[in-house]
Scaffold this motif. Sequence first.
Motif, PDB file in Angstrom:
ATOM      1  N   ASP A  20       0.915  -1.117   0.036  1.00  0.00           N
ATOM      2  CA  ASP A  20      -0.004   0.119  -0.058  1.00  0.00           C
ATOM      3  C   ASP A  20       0.813   1.221  -0.049  1.00  0.00           C
ATOM      4  OD1 ASP A  20       0.536  -0.790   2.809  1.00  0.00           O
ATOM      5  OD2 ASP A  20      -0.097   1.087   3.128  1.00  0.00           O
ATOM      6  N   ASN A  54       1.155   5.482  -5.232  1.00  0.00           N
ATOM      7  CA  ASN A  54       0.233   6.688  -4.828  1.00  0.00           C
ATOM      8  C   ASN A  54       0.131   7.541  -6.152  1.00  0.00           C
ATOM      9  OD1 ASN A  54      -0.619   5.458  -2.547  1.00  0.00           O
ATOM     10  ND2 ASN A  54       0.371   6.999  -1.316  1.00  0.00           N
ATOM     11  N   GLN A  80      -2.729   6.739  -8.229  1.00  0.00           N
ATOM     12  CA  GLN A  80      -4.180   6.554  -7.961  1.00  0.00           C
ATOM     13  C   GLN A  80      -5.253   7.564  -8.366  1.00  0.00           C
ATOM     14  OE1 GLN A  80      -3.403   7.850  -3.893  1.00  0.00           O
ATOM     15  NE2 GLN A  80      -3.793   5.963  -2.908  1.00  0.00           N
ATOM     16  N   ARG A 131     -10.545   3.503  -1.613  1.00  0.00           N
ATOM     17  CA  ARG A 131      -9.836   2.129  -1.280  1.00  0.00           C
ATOM     18  C   ARG A 131      -9.729   1.433  -2.784  1.00  0.00           C
ATOM     19  NH1 ARG A 131     -11.680   1.278   4.193  1.00  0.00           N
ATOM     20  NH2 ARG A 131     -13.699   2.188   4.600  1.00  0.00           N
ATOM     21  N   LEU A 177      -7.954   0.576  -6.479  1.00  0.00           N
ATOM     22  CA  LEU A 177      -6.732   0.445  -7.050  1.00  0.00           C
ATOM     23  C   LEU A 177      -6.794   0.810  -8.563  1.00  0.00           C
ATOM     24  CD1 LEU A 177      -5.454  -2.756  -5.259  1.00  0.00           C
ATOM     25  CD2 LEU A 177      -4.219  -0.842  -5.417  1.00  0.00           C
ATOM     26  N   CYS A 193      -1.018  -4.881   2.894  1.00  0.00           N
ATOM     27  CA  CYS A 193      -1.869  -3.958   2.327  1.00  0.00           C
ATOM     28  C   CYS A 193      -2.387  -3.115   3.266  1.00  0.00           C
ATOM     29  CB  CYS A 193      -3.193  -4.527   1.658  1.00  0.00           C
ATOM     30  SG  CYS A 193      -2.535  -5.906   0.317  1.00  0.00           S
ATOM     31  N   LYS A 226      -6.035  -1.192   3.277  1.00  0.00           N
ATOM     32  CA  LYS A 226      -6.298  -0.021   2.463  1.00  0.00           C
ATOM     33  C   LYS A 226      -7.443  -0.044   1.381  1.00  0.00           C
ATOM     34  CE  LYS A 226      -3.662   3.000   4.654  1.00  0.00           C
ATOM     35  NZ  LYS A 226      -2.290   2.978   4.408  1.00  0.00           N
ATOM     36  N   TYR A 227      -7.705  -1.414   0.929  1.00  0.00           N
ATOM     37  CA  TYR A 227      -8.387  -1.530  -0.108  1.00  0.00           C
ATOM     38  C   TYR A 227      -9.806  -2.159  -0.123  1.00  0.00           C
ATOM     39  CZ  TYR A 227      -3.639  -0.701  -1.708  1.00  0.00           C
ATOM     40  OH  TYR A 227      -2.412  -0.249  -1.868  1.00  0.00           O
ATOM     41  N   VAL A 232      -8.856  -5.521  -4.237  1.00  0.00           N
ATOM     42  CA  VAL A 232      -7.813  -6.175  -3.533  1.00  0.00           C
ATOM     43  C   VAL A 232      -7.648  -7.621  -4.141  1.00  0.00           C
ATOM     44  CG1 VAL A 232      -8.652  -7.306  -1.565  1.00  0.00           C
ATOM     45  CG2 VAL A 232      -6.391  -6.289  -1.674  1.00  0.00           C
TER      46      VAL A 232
END
Length: 380
Positions: free
Chosen positions: A154, A158, A161, A167, A169, A198, A201-202, A207
């Motif tokens: 994670d 970035n 993103q 949340r 990807l 991770c 975060k997702y 994920v």
Amino acid sequence: MKITDVKATTLKGYKDWNYVKVETDAGISGIGEAHPGEGISDAVTKRLRPMLIGQNPLNVEPLYTRMLDRSTGQSTAGILLGAIGGVETALWDVAGKAIGVPVYQLLGGKYRDRLRMYADVGRGRNRTNTPETWAERAKEGVADGFQSIKFDIDGSANELQHDPVDRGLSLAELDKMEAMVSAVRDAVGYDIDLCIDCHGKYNVRDVLLLAQRLEKFNLMFLEDPVPPENIDAMGKVTASTSIPICTGEWVHRRDGFRGLIENQACDMLHIDISATGGMLEGKKIADLADLYYMPAAFHNIVSPLGMVASAHVGATVRNLHTLELPYHADQIEWRWDLVISDEPLIQDGQFILPEKPGLGVEFNEDLARAHVKEGYDFFE
Ligand SMILES: [Mg+2]
């Protein structure tokens, strides 16, 4: 024997490292590491200390229960529980020294003398995230003797993103993440165990897209793919990928772990002794998991003293998976000198269980005093 004082201090380490000292009228003192972070030292001295003075330190579990019960309504999760874990560990150290046996003996005895470890290498050097820096860092961990390494995925892409909080990807993030893990595999081969964290975060869907891309790399585990609070969501991820799913570092006490275990919503647990409520509670959680034939890894972001406590518990549970080494704290060069042991605590990538009474290591107070965080006292 009675407790005469309970003291705390905070060092400026990789994080704010917190330590508890329990003194007794028998001249025996015990030391424990509480969870890292601000506010823990104050919780020990201002809230917990009055509950402990005059009590028999050998009554570890009743004192633990007293601290929890008297903290009801004052948020026993989080800071207070992190403080209680440090006190409980120090009480075990006192008890072991008083009786003349290592703490693992008091917890039921050891299954093993050496504990398998994994090194959390974090990211590339200087927190960089490219296939090249990840590959280089992986080789450093392996060269240091570790057969298992972990990276934080994670935050590694970035710049690609769509949105910092949704949340999700993006395809570009997935491409970069896959390339970094691939570079690590190319660098160290498939004989090294590899874990990917991770940090919750997702979302479930994205994920799982990541997991599909990483399945071919034969991971040891994928950690906290989604936050741990929704057991159904965690269970869906676990059921949908062949990668073993590991979670638990933010889960508190048996009550918190129960649903994950009973619903088999993950493949393995991560138990953090300092965060989840102490040594005996950690053993109870691992034993509960063993009812479901579920392995338990021990999560650590503490200094070496806290790792010793983790190792005592890890030695006493049948279903130990691995013990985490916060390898990314290696910029704190003095950290291993904080504990004085008969022999090096890490040998051949394994943790050596100390055999002296109590935790079996001595806390290097002279060194610790030199690194006290500004604004804190040293066990005053
Ligand atoms: Mg983690």
